[in-house]
Every structure is written in structure tokens, then in C-alpha cells.
Motif scaffolding. Structure first.
Motif, PDB file in Angstrom:
ATOM      1  N   TYR A 116       0.808  -1.224   0.000  1.00 22.95           N
ATOM      2  CA  TYR A 116       0.000   0.000   0.000  1.00 22.95           C
ATOM      3  C   TYR A 116       0.839   1.271   0.000  1.00 22.95           C
ATOM      4  O   TYR A 116       0.305   2.360  -0.028  1.00 22.95           O
ATOM      5  N   SER A 117       2.172   1.134   0.046  1.00 23.92           N
ATOM      6  CA  SER A 117       3.081   2.283   0.005  1.00 23.92           C
ATOM      7  C   SER A 117       3.762   2.363  -1.348  1.00 23.92           C
ATOM      8  O   SER A 117       3.990   1.347  -1.997  1.00 23.92           O
ATOM      9  N   VAL A 118       4.118   3.574  -1.753  1.00 18.33           N
ATOM     10  CA  VAL A 118       4.967   3.749  -2.917  1.00 18.33           C
ATOM     11  C   VAL A 118       6.343   3.202  -2.533  1.00 18.33           C
ATOM     12  O   VAL A 118       6.812   3.415  -1.410  1.00 18.33           O
ATOM     13  N   GLY A 135      21.938   0.694 -10.192  1.00 18.75           N
ATOM     14  CA  GLY A 135      21.186   1.327 -11.261  1.00 18.75           C
ATOM     15  C   GLY A 135      20.349   2.485 -10.728  1.00 18.75           C
ATOM     16  O   GLY A 135      20.446   2.863  -9.560  1.00 18.75           O
ATOM     17  N   LYS A 136      19.495   3.031 -11.583  1.00 19.11           N
ATOM     18  CA  LYS A 136      18.622   4.141 -11.190  1.00 19.11           C
ATOM     19  C   LYS A 136      17.418   3.616 -10.420  1.00 19.11           C
ATOM     20  O   LYS A 136      16.900   2.537 -10.708  1.00 19.11           O
ATOM     21  N   ASP A 137      16.965   4.406  -9.432  1.00 13.11           N
ATOM     22  CA  ASP A 137      15.733   4.081  -8.707  1.00 13.11           C
ATOM     23  C   ASP A 137      14.549   4.135  -9.658  1.00 13.11           C
ATOM     24  O   ASP A 137      14.468   5.024 -10.507  1.00 13.11           O
ATOM     25  N   GLN A 138      13.649   3.163  -9.517  1.00 16.21           N
ATOM     26  CA  GLN A 138      12.384   3.204 -10.248  1.00 16.21           C
ATOM     27  C   GLN A 138      11.276   3.307  -9.203  1.00 16.21           C
ATOM     28  O   GLN A 138      11.262   2.555  -8.234  1.00 16.21           O
ATOM     29  N   THR A 139      10.374   4.236  -9.394  1.00 20.51           N
ATOM     30  CA  THR A 139       9.271   4.448  -8.461  1.00 20.51           C
ATOM     31  C   THR A 139       8.101   3.560  -8.860  1.00 20.51           C
ATOM     32  O   THR A 139       7.691   3.552 -10.024  1.00 20.51           O
ATOM     33  N   LEU A 140       7.580   2.808  -7.881  1.00 21.65           N
ATOM     34  CA  LEU A 140       6.421   1.948  -8.123  1.00 21.65           C
ATOM     35  C   LEU A 140       5.299   2.323  -7.166  1.00 21.65           C
ATOM     36  O   LEU A 140       5.428   2.144  -5.957  1.00 21.65           O
ATOM     37  N   ALA A 141       4.204   2.820  -7.715  1.00 17.99           N
ATOM     38  CA  ALA A 141       3.004   3.050  -6.911  1.00 17.99           C
ATOM     39  C   ALA A 141       2.347   1.691  -6.677  1.00 17.99           C
ATOM     40  O   ALA A 141       2.650   0.721  -7.375  1.00 17.99           O
ATOM     41  N   PRO A 168       3.939  -1.156   5.243  1.00 19.10           N
ATOM     42  CA  PRO A 168       5.131  -1.884   4.810  1.00 19.10           C
ATOM     43  C   PRO A 168       5.265  -1.873   3.295  1.00 19.10           C
ATOM     44  O   PRO A 168       4.274  -1.836   2.572  1.00 19.10           O
ATOM     45  N   GLY A 169       6.512  -1.901   2.815  1.00 22.30           N
ATOM     46  CA  GLY A 169       6.772  -2.039   1.382  1.00 22.30           C
ATOM     47  C   GLY A 169       6.711  -3.520   1.036  1.00 22.30           C
ATOM     48  O   GLY A 169       7.247  -4.359   1.756  1.00 22.30           O
ATOM     49  N   ARG A 170       6.054  -3.858  -0.076  1.00 24.20           N
ATOM     50  CA  ARG A 170       5.924  -5.262  -0.462  1.00 24.20           C
ATOM     51  C   ARG A 170       5.967  -5.361  -1.969  1.00 24.20           C
ATOM     52  O   ARG A 170       5.153  -4.743  -2.663  1.00 24.20           O
TER      53      ARG A 170
END
Length: 177
Positions: A116-118, A135-141, A168-170
Motif C-alpha cells: 500500500y506504500s509507494v 542502477g537508477k531508482d524506479q518508483t512503483l506506486a 510496509p513495502g511489499r
């Protein structure tokens, strides 16, 4: 000495003078045992990942596969190694048929944010063992996916995750090639 066994008199790690009657050490109650932990162990104080659900037998490596999950409750400033805590060895993908196991270098891993977190995911790869480049960070919603690859003639060593927000990140592996 077996794991969890208490050394007896005369064995390394024991002292006959400090052993109680009967030659066995007493275990500390949890409240006293925690007080003896180093301060850095107490400072972490967060569950960082679920263990692998299907640990193979001794000697066989845990390899990345579809369905593996990486879960982090670390603060948003800290990254979690999903190769270590959830996905398994990312360097090779192995196919098993009735008679053999064939392994090849992993060329790409697709992950999906099932929390439920980005989250921010990053591939760690290099041209050979001992050389690692981030590598470069990729943002995942939530519900978004990303494919992480090491690049041509490179080895994928790890995927790291950093979460935002309170949940929590999952992330879950949805495809490996």
C-alpha cells in the motif's frame, strides 16, 4: 557441538568455575537476555522481511522465482536487499525438466508493488563477481510493475527496495527470464 547445545565442562566456550551444579548453563529469561544485546541490535528493532517460505534442502540454493515476495518495514531512509530477504539468488534462473536442471544468467526480473506504500526499486548488477554498480531508482506506486535487468553481458546481483509512507513495502516477482 550441535547447534543450540550448551558446552559442557572442558569444552571450548565453557568454564567449569562458572557452570552451575550439574554442568549445564541456565538460559536467561527473555527480559534479561534482551538487556545483554548490543545497542545496535536494539536500535534496528524492525522486522525487515519474511523468511523464504520454501527453503530447499541443505546445499541447494534458493533461486529467484515467480511468486517470491520481499517485505520491508524499515524506515524510509533504509534500503532492503530483496536478494537476501525474500527473492533468493538473482544471478541465475534455473529451469527443471524431468531429467535435469538447466541454469542461465538472469536477463530480467519483473516485480509488482503488492503493498500500500509507494516503493523505490533498484537493480544492483556488474560485469563480474566482486564488481557491483547501482542502477537508477524506479518508483512503483501500488499495483504498478517494473522490469529490472542487468544489461548486456552483466550479472544481476540484487534488487533493493526502499518504501515510503506508513504501510510496509511489499514487492512480488511476477516474471523471470
Amino acid at each position: 557441538m550441535a547447534d543450540g547445545a550448551v558446552p559442557g565442562p572442558g569444552e571450548p566456550g565453557s568454564s567449569a568455575a562458572t557452570l552451575p551444579e550439574g554442568g549445564r548453563r541456565r538460559l536467561l529469561p527473555p527480559s534479561r537476555a534482551v538487556r545483554r544485546l548490543p545497542a545496535c541490535a536494539l536500535a534496528l528493532g524492525a522486522t525487515i522481511a519474511l523468511p523464504h517460505a520454501d527453503e530447499p534442502g541443505e546445499g541447494s540454493p534458493v533461486r529467484v522465482a515467480t511468486g517470491r515476495v520481499c517485505l520491508s518495514t524499515l524506515t524510509s531512509e533504509l534500503e532492503l536487499s530483496c536478494g537476501t530477504y525474500g527473492f533468493g539468488d538473482l544471478r541465475h534462473v534455473c529451469r527443471t525438466d524431468a531429467t535435469s536442471v538447466r541454469c542461465a544468467r538472469t536477463s530480467a526480473v519483473t516485480v509488482r508493488n503488492t503493498g500500500y506504500s509507494v516503493v523505490y526499486v533498484t537493480a544492483i548488477s556488474g560485469p563480474r563477481q566482486g564488481v557491483r554498480e547501482q542502477g537508477k531508482d524506479q518508483t512503483l506506486a501500488p499495483k504498478q510493475s517494473a522490469t529490472l535487468s542487468p544489461g548486456a553481458a552483466r550479472i544481476l546481483f540484487d534488487i533493493t527496495m526502499r518504501r515510503t509512507g506508513d504501510a510496509p513495502g511489499r514487492i512480488e516477482v511476477t516474471h523471470v527470464k
